[in-house]
Design a protein around this motif. Structure first.
Motif, PDB file in Angstrom:
ATOM      1  N   ALA A   1      74.324  15.956  44.056  1.00  0.00           N
ATOM      2  CA  ALA A   1      74.630  14.809  44.915  1.00  0.00           C
ATOM      3  C   ALA A   1      75.044  15.227  46.324  1.00  0.00           C
ATOM      4  CB  ALA A   1      75.742  13.971  44.277  1.00  0.00           C
ATOM      5  N   ALA A   2      75.529  16.478  46.474  1.00  0.00           N
ATOM      6  CA  ALA A   2      75.989  16.932  47.795  1.00  0.00           C
ATOM      7  C   ALA A   2      74.830  17.336  48.705  1.00  0.00           C
ATOM      8  CB  ALA A   2      76.960  18.109  47.638  1.00  0.00           C
ATOM      9  N   THR A   3      73.650  17.421  48.155  1.00  0.00           N
ATOM     10  CA  THR A   3      72.513  17.834  48.975  1.00  0.00           C
ATOM     11  C   THR A   3      71.861  16.622  49.636  1.00  0.00           C
ATOM     12  OG1 THR A   3      70.927  17.678  47.148  1.00  0.00           O
ATOM     13  CG2 THR A   3      72.070  19.787  47.450  1.00  0.00           C
ATOM     14  N   TYR A   4      71.099  16.875  50.669  1.00  0.00           N
ATOM     15  CA  TYR A   4      70.409  15.790  51.374  1.00  0.00           C
ATOM     16  C   TYR A   4      69.302  16.390  52.238  1.00  0.00           C
ATOM     17  CZ  TYR A   4      73.270  17.338  55.315  1.00  0.00           C
ATOM     18  OH  TYR A   4      73.864  18.100  56.277  1.00  0.00           O
ATOM     19  N   ALA A   5      68.396  15.537  52.659  1.00  0.00           N
ATOM     20  CA  ALA A   5      67.306  15.922  53.565  1.00  0.00           C
ATOM     21  C   ALA A   5      66.818  14.653  54.253  1.00  0.00           C
ATOM     22  CB  ALA A   5      66.178  16.609  52.811  1.00  0.00           C
ATOM     23  N   LYS A   6      65.863  14.814  55.160  1.00  0.00           N
ATOM     24  CA  LYS A   6      65.321  13.642  55.841  1.00  0.00           C
ATOM     25  C   LYS A   6      63.872  13.909  56.215  1.00  0.00           C
ATOM     26  CE  LYS A   6      66.858  10.063  59.020  1.00  0.00           C
ATOM     27  NZ  LYS A   6      67.936   9.637  59.954  1.00  0.00           N
ATOM     28  N   VAL A   7      63.047  12.896  56.012  1.00  0.00           N
ATOM     29  CA  VAL A   7      61.633  12.985  56.336  1.00  0.00           C
ATOM     30  C   VAL A   7      61.330  12.048  57.498  1.00  0.00           C
ATOM     31  CG1 VAL A   7      59.302  12.381  55.555  1.00  0.00           C
ATOM     32  CG2 VAL A   7      60.802  13.711  54.071  1.00  0.00           C
ATOM     33  N   TYR A   8      60.592  12.543  58.491  1.00  0.00           N
ATOM     34  CA  TYR A   8      60.086  11.728  59.600  1.00  0.00           C
ATOM     35  C   TYR A   8      58.566  11.680  59.436  1.00  0.00           C
ATOM     36  CZ  TYR A   8      64.718  12.570  61.591  1.00  0.00           C
ATOM     37  OH  TYR A   8      66.069  12.633  61.788  1.00  0.00           O
ATOM     38  N   TRP A   9      58.050  10.493  59.131  1.00  0.00           N
ATOM     39  CA  TRP A   9      56.624  10.362  58.777  1.00  0.00           C
ATOM     40  C   TRP A   9      55.877   9.668  59.899  1.00  0.00           C
ATOM     41  CZ3 TRP A   9      54.612   6.766  54.270  1.00  0.00           C
ATOM     42  CH2 TRP A   9      53.246   7.006  54.084  1.00  0.00           C
ATOM     43  N   ASN A  10      54.904  10.398  60.452  1.00  0.00           N
ATOM     44  CA  ASN A  10      54.021   9.837  61.476  1.00  0.00           C
ATOM     45  C   ASN A  10      52.685   9.528  60.801  1.00  0.00           C
ATOM     46  OD1 ASN A  10      52.377   9.217  63.650  1.00  0.00           O
ATOM     47  ND2 ASN A  10      53.248  10.797  64.975  1.00  0.00           N
TER      48      ASN A  10
ATOM     49  N   ASP B   1      49.047  11.626  60.093  1.00  0.00           N
ATOM     50  CA  ASP B   1      49.190  12.143  58.727  1.00  0.00           C
ATOM     51  C   ASP B   1      50.089  13.386  58.683  1.00  0.00           C
ATOM     52  OD1 ASP B   1      47.520  10.163  57.759  1.00  0.00           O
ATOM     53  OD2 ASP B   1      45.712  11.383  58.012  1.00  0.00           O
ATOM     54  N   THR B   2      51.238  13.286  59.338  1.00  0.00           N
ATOM     55  CA  THR B   2      52.168  14.413  59.391  1.00  0.00           C
ATOM     56  C   THR B   2      53.574  13.950  59.051  1.00  0.00           C
ATOM     57  OG1 THR B   2      50.872  15.490  61.121  1.00  0.00           O
ATOM     58  CG2 THR B   2      53.143  16.232  60.859  1.00  0.00           C
ATOM     59  N   ILE B   3      54.300  14.757  58.293  1.00  0.00           N
ATOM     60  CA  ILE B   3      55.730  14.513  58.125  1.00  0.00           C
ATOM     61  C   ILE B   3      56.491  15.710  58.684  1.00  0.00           C
ATOM     62  CG2 ILE B   3      55.412  13.098  56.062  1.00  0.00           C
ATOM     63  CD1 ILE B   3      56.554  15.472  54.429  1.00  0.00           C
ATOM     64  N   TYR B   4      57.686  15.428  59.189  1.00  0.00           N
ATOM     65  CA  TYR B   4      58.599  16.467  59.657  1.00  0.00           C
ATOM     66  C   TYR B   4      59.797  16.428  58.722  1.00  0.00           C
ATOM     67  CZ  TYR B   4      55.649  16.085  63.760  1.00  0.00           C
ATOM     68  OH  TYR B   4      54.570  16.050  64.602  1.00  0.00           O
ATOM     69  N   LEU B   5      59.986  17.481  57.950  1.00  0.00           N
ATOM     70  CA  LEU B   5      61.060  17.536  56.967  1.00  0.00           C
ATOM     71  C   LEU B   5      62.255  18.289  57.548  1.00  0.00           C
ATOM     72  CD1 LEU B   5      62.248  17.228  54.098  1.00  0.00           C
ATOM     73  CD2 LEU B   5      61.133  19.405  53.531  1.00  0.00           C
ATOM     74  N   ASP B   6      63.400  17.610  57.607  1.00  0.00           N
ATOM     75  CA  ASP B   6      64.650  18.245  58.012  1.00  0.00           C
ATOM     76  C   ASP B   6      65.413  18.606  56.735  1.00  0.00           C
ATOM     77  OD1 ASP B   6      67.066  19.065  58.980  1.00  0.00           O
ATOM     78  OD2 ASP B   6      67.483  17.256  60.147  1.00  0.00           O
ATOM     79  N   GLY B   7      65.421  19.913  56.396  1.00  0.00           N
ATOM     80  CA  GLY B   7      66.047  20.367  55.153  1.00  0.00           C
ATOM     81  C   GLY B   7      67.406  20.997  55.351  1.00  0.00           C
ATOM     82  N   GLU B   8      68.111  20.608  56.413  1.00  0.00           N
ATOM     83  CA  GLU B   8      69.406  21.221  56.725  1.00  0.00           C
ATOM     84  C   GLU B   8      70.405  21.056  55.580  1.00  0.00           C
ATOM     85  OE1 GLU B   8      72.207  23.340  58.751  1.00  0.00           O
ATOM     86  OE2 GLU B   8      70.097  23.047  59.303  1.00  0.00           O
TER      87      GLU B   8
ATOM     88  N   ILE C   1      58.399   6.819  60.949  1.00  0.00           N
ATOM     89  CA  ILE C   1      59.131   6.243  59.831  1.00  0.00           C
ATOM     90  C   ILE C   1      60.148   7.273  59.344  1.00  0.00           C
ATOM     91  CG2 ILE C   1      58.979   5.332  57.487  1.00  0.00           C
ATOM     92  CD1 ILE C   1      56.086   4.525  58.114  1.00  0.00           C
ATOM     93  N   ALA C   2      61.423   6.928  59.418  1.00  0.00           N
ATOM     94  CA  ALA C   2      62.476   7.835  58.977  1.00  0.00           C
ATOM     95  C   ALA C   2      62.851   7.514  57.531  1.00  0.00           C
ATOM     96  CB  ALA C   2      63.697   7.729  59.879  1.00  0.00           C
ATOM     97  N   VAL C   3      62.840   8.539  56.673  1.00  0.00           N
ATOM     98  CA  VAL C   3      63.140   8.340  55.255  1.00  0.00           C
ATOM     99  C   VAL C   3      64.272   9.285  54.851  1.00  0.00           C
ATOM    100  CG1 VAL C   3      62.198   8.301  52.924  1.00  0.00           C
ATOM    101  CG2 VAL C   3      60.689   7.844  54.879  1.00  0.00           C
ATOM    102  N   PRO C   4      65.481   8.793  54.674  1.00  0.00           N
ATOM    103  CA  PRO C   4      66.583   9.639  54.194  1.00  0.00           C
ATOM    104  C   PRO C   4      66.372   9.991  52.722  1.00  0.00           C
ATOM    105  CG  PRO C   4      67.407   7.646  55.274  1.00  0.00           C
ATOM    106  CD  PRO C   4      65.949   7.439  55.011  1.00  0.00           C
ATOM    107  N   LEU C   5      66.644  11.250  52.371  1.00  0.00           N
ATOM    108  CA  LEU C   5      66.522  11.713  50.990  1.00  0.00           C
ATOM    109  C   LEU C   5      67.923  12.090  50.506  1.00  0.00           C
ATOM    110  CD1 LEU C   5      63.581  11.927  52.024  1.00  0.00           C
ATOM    111  CD2 LEU C   5      63.310  13.984  50.647  1.00  0.00           C
ATOM    112  N   GLY C   6      68.441  11.302  49.566  1.00  0.00           N
ATOM    113  CA  GLY C   6      69.798  11.530  49.071  1.00  0.00           C
ATOM    114  C   GLY C   6      69.816  12.485  47.896  1.00  0.00           C
ATOM    115  N   GLY C   7      70.992  13.128  47.681  1.00  0.00           N
ATOM    116  CA  GLY C   7      71.158  14.044  46.566  1.00  0.00           C
ATOM    117  C   GLY C   7      71.111  13.333  45.227  1.00  0.00           C
ATOM    118  N   GLN C   8      70.604  14.009  44.197  1.00  0.00           N
ATOM    119  CA  GLN C   8      70.403  13.411  42.885  1.00  0.00           C
ATOM    120  C   GLN C   8      71.218  14.150  41.818  1.00  0.00           C
ATOM    121  OE1 GLN C   8      68.175  10.571  42.592  1.00  0.00           O
ATOM    122  NE2 GLN C   8      68.538  10.830  44.795  1.00  0.00           N
ATOM    123  N   GLY C   9      71.822  13.390  40.910  1.00  0.00           N
ATOM    124  CA  GLY C   9      72.509  13.965  39.755  1.00  0.00           C
ATOM    125  C   GLY C   9      73.541  15.016  40.124  1.00  0.00           C
ATOM    126  N   ASP C  10      73.387  16.219  39.540  1.00  0.00           N
ATOM    127  CA  ASP C  10      74.319  17.314  39.789  1.00  0.00           C
ATOM    128  C   ASP C  10      74.236  17.832  41.219  1.00  0.00           C
ATOM    129  OD1 ASP C  10      75.141  17.143  37.168  1.00  0.00           O
ATOM    130  OD2 ASP C  10      73.770  18.720  36.467  1.00  0.00           O
TER     131      ASP C  10
END
Length: 263
Positions: free
Chosen positions: A164-173, A177-184, A153-162
């Protein structure tokens, strides 16, 4: 071995002079390698021989000038310059060259050994790098296999408030019971701060900490494997004091993403 008695025995002078047998020469040569005191004594003997050889050289005698200074009534014996014993000096010089050659051989032997040791060390370092590269490739392949799984399950994480330019993505298996967080898309955490990951349920809003990413700034690929046994409906990332917080600091909520299947 009594080094002082050995030095005082006179054998080193014979060694420098080149009058020892081949076996005796070899024995002295081995002792030179083992004992710095013996090597120093040989060097001092050589220096003395060179100085002596340089000091003894044939000088012509100005017989006529010498004769004029004598009383003419005095019977003068016709002196001739004494020829030096060149055979003796040549023997000493040959001995100096022989000892110098042996010392040159010793020095070069040490240099060769040092170079071989350097080559060996570099070879070992290269082998370690190759093994690390193989390990990195294997880890990368495993990671790609995991996030390409059809059940992920791919979950995009968008930037919030001040932020907004940040982002990340979670891959949930959910199967393991594991997630892979891409914090680039996150900046490095400031000194004294860490990124903290949260699993959220929405009704009511309940955050559960999935831990802090303490090595975020030093990690090269910015992909982190995190255990998650929760029935997550969303994921968020906040910036917290070192050590983490019991509840998220909402003013420092950088990214947030809702799981698509959540009601």
């Amino acid at each position: 071995m009594d080094i002082k008695a050995y030095i005082e025995s006179g054998i080193l002078e014979l060694y420098v002079a080149g009058t020892l047998s081949e076996k005796e020469n070899q024995e002295v040569y081995e002792l030179i390698q083992q004992h710095p005191e013996i090597l120093q004594e040989v060097l001092e003997i050589e220096a003395a021989v060179v100085k002596l050889t340089a000091a003894v050289s044939p000088h012509a005698i100005d017989f006529e000038s010498f004769k004029e200074k004598l009383n003419t009534d005095t019977k003068v014996v016709d002196l001739k310059p004494r020829k030096p014993n060149w055979i003796s000096y040549t023997g000493w010089a040959a001995s100096v060259l022989l000892a110098g050659g042996l010392l040159w051989t010793l020095n070069n032997k040490n240099k060769v050994e040092e170079e071989l040791q350097t080559v060996s060390t570099e070879k070992q370092y290269l082998e370690i790098q190759i093994e690390e590269a193989r390990g990195d490739l294997a880890a990368t392949k495993n990671l790609l296999d995991a996030i390409r799984n059809k059940d992920i399950i791919a979950v995009p994480l968008g930037g919030q408030g001040d932020y907004a330019a940040t982002y990340a993505k979670v891959y949930w298996n959910k199967a393991d019971d594991t997630i892979y967080l891409d914090g680039e898309g996150l900046p490095n955490a400031p000194e004294g701060k860490v990124w903290q990951v949260w699993s959220l349920t929405l009704n009511p809003l309940t955050p559960t900490s999935l831990g802090t990413i303490d090595d975020f700034n030093t990690d090269d690929n910015k992909i982190f494997t995190i255990a998650n046994a929760n029935e997550s409906q969303a994921f968020g990332i906040t910036l917290e004091p070192a050590g983490g917080s019991e509840s998220p600091t909402m003013e420092q909520l950088y990214t947030l993403g809702v799981v698509a299947s959540a009601p």
